[in-house]
Write a protein that holds these residues in place. Structure first.
Motif, PDB file in Angstrom:
ATOM      1  N   VAL A  47       0.837  -1.199   0.000  1.00 26.36           N
ATOM      2  CA  VAL A  47       0.000   0.000   0.000  1.00 26.36           C
ATOM      3  C   VAL A  47       0.874   1.253   0.000  1.00 26.36           C
ATOM      4  O   VAL A  47       0.548   2.247  -0.656  1.00 26.36           O
ATOM      5  N   GLY A  48       2.000   1.211   0.689  1.00 27.46           N
ATOM      6  CA  GLY A  48       2.941   2.339   0.654  1.00 27.46           C
ATOM      7  C   GLY A  48       3.494   2.566  -0.738  1.00 27.46           C
ATOM      8  O   GLY A  48       3.629   3.713  -1.188  1.00 27.46           O
ATOM      9  N   ILE A  49       3.813   1.490  -1.438  1.00 26.26           N
ATOM     10  CA  ILE A  49       4.301   1.616  -2.815  1.00 26.26           C
ATOM     11  C   ILE A  49       3.218   2.215  -3.708  1.00 26.26           C
ATOM     12  O   ILE A  49       3.495   3.092  -4.536  1.00 26.26           O
ATOM     13  N   CYS A  50       1.977   1.784  -3.527  1.00 29.42           N
ATOM     14  CA  CYS A  50       0.865   2.350  -4.306  1.00 29.42           C
ATOM     15  C   CYS A  50       0.705   3.833  -4.025  1.00 29.42           C
ATOM     16  O   CYS A  50       0.414   4.615  -4.941  1.00 29.42           O
ATOM     17  N   ALA A  51       0.880   4.245  -2.777  1.00 30.87           N
ATOM     18  CA  ALA A  51       0.762   5.665  -2.424  1.00 30.87           C
ATOM     19  C   ALA A  51       1.847   6.488  -3.123  1.00 30.87           C
ATOM     20  O   ALA A  51       1.573   7.564  -3.654  1.00 30.87           O
ATOM     21  N   VAL A  52       3.065   5.973  -3.125  1.00 31.58           N
ATOM     22  CA  VAL A  52       4.163   6.698  -3.763  1.00 31.58           C
ATOM     23  C   VAL A  52       3.953   6.771  -5.271  1.00 31.58           C
ATOM     24  O   VAL A  52       4.103   7.848  -5.883  1.00 31.58           O
ATOM     25  N   VAL A  53       3.602   5.673  -5.889  1.00 30.31           N
ATOM     26  CA  VAL A  53       3.400   5.656  -7.342  1.00 30.31           C
ATOM     27  C   VAL A  53       2.249   6.571  -7.739  1.00 30.31           C
ATOM     28  O   VAL A  53       2.345   7.340  -8.708  1.00 30.31           O
ATOM     29  N   GLY A  80       3.717   7.323   2.254  1.00 27.78           N
ATOM     30  CA  GLY A  80       4.036   6.063   1.592  1.00 27.78           C
ATOM     31  C   GLY A  80       5.494   5.688   1.758  1.00 27.78           C
ATOM     32  O   GLY A  80       5.837   4.517   1.959  1.00 27.78           O
ATOM     33  N   SER A  81       6.372   6.684   1.686  1.00 29.12           N
ATOM     34  CA  SER A  81       7.805   6.422   1.881  1.00 29.12           C
ATOM     35  C   SER A  81       8.090   5.943   3.297  1.00 29.12           C
ATOM     36  O   SER A  81       8.903   5.035   3.504  1.00 29.12           O
TER      37      SER A  81
END
Length: 103
Positions: A47-53, A80-81
């Motif tokens: 979910v953090g990766i999705c937030a950053v992307v 996200g990071s």
């Protein structure tokens, strides 16, 4: 009426907040089902990766637009990071400690 520009970055912000909120799931009361307490831990990094992307995509779309408010997208990227870096750091620390103890 709100314009799409005014709402840009909201998805990134919500994903970032959700990922950081999942850190607290293991500390829910023991009366809560273990499925609800421990399953979200496995979703923190994705979910953090999705937030950053999502945040980077919104910032890229906003580039060059006057009056664009990018604060939500940037907050989503930061949260996200954090949701990516903290679990990776904890796992690296645990590996380091266990290799010193049993190695």
């Amino acid at each position: 009426m709100t314009t799409p520009q005014a709402r840009a970055g909201t998805c990134s912000l919500l994903l970032g907040v959700g990922a950081v909120a999942m850190f607290g799931c293991p500390w829910l009361p023991s009366a809560v089902s273990p499925w609800i307490r421990f399953f979200p831990v496995y979703l923190i990094v994705p979910v953090g990766i999705c937030a950053v992307v999502s945040g980077v995509g919104v910032l890229r779309d906003m580039r060059g637009e006057e009056g664009a408010d990018s604060h939500r997208a940037r907050a989503g990227i930061v949260l996200g990071s954090v949701a990516i870096i903290v679990p990776v750091a904890v796992v690296a620390w645990a590996c380091w400690v266990l290799s010193g103890t049993y190695g």
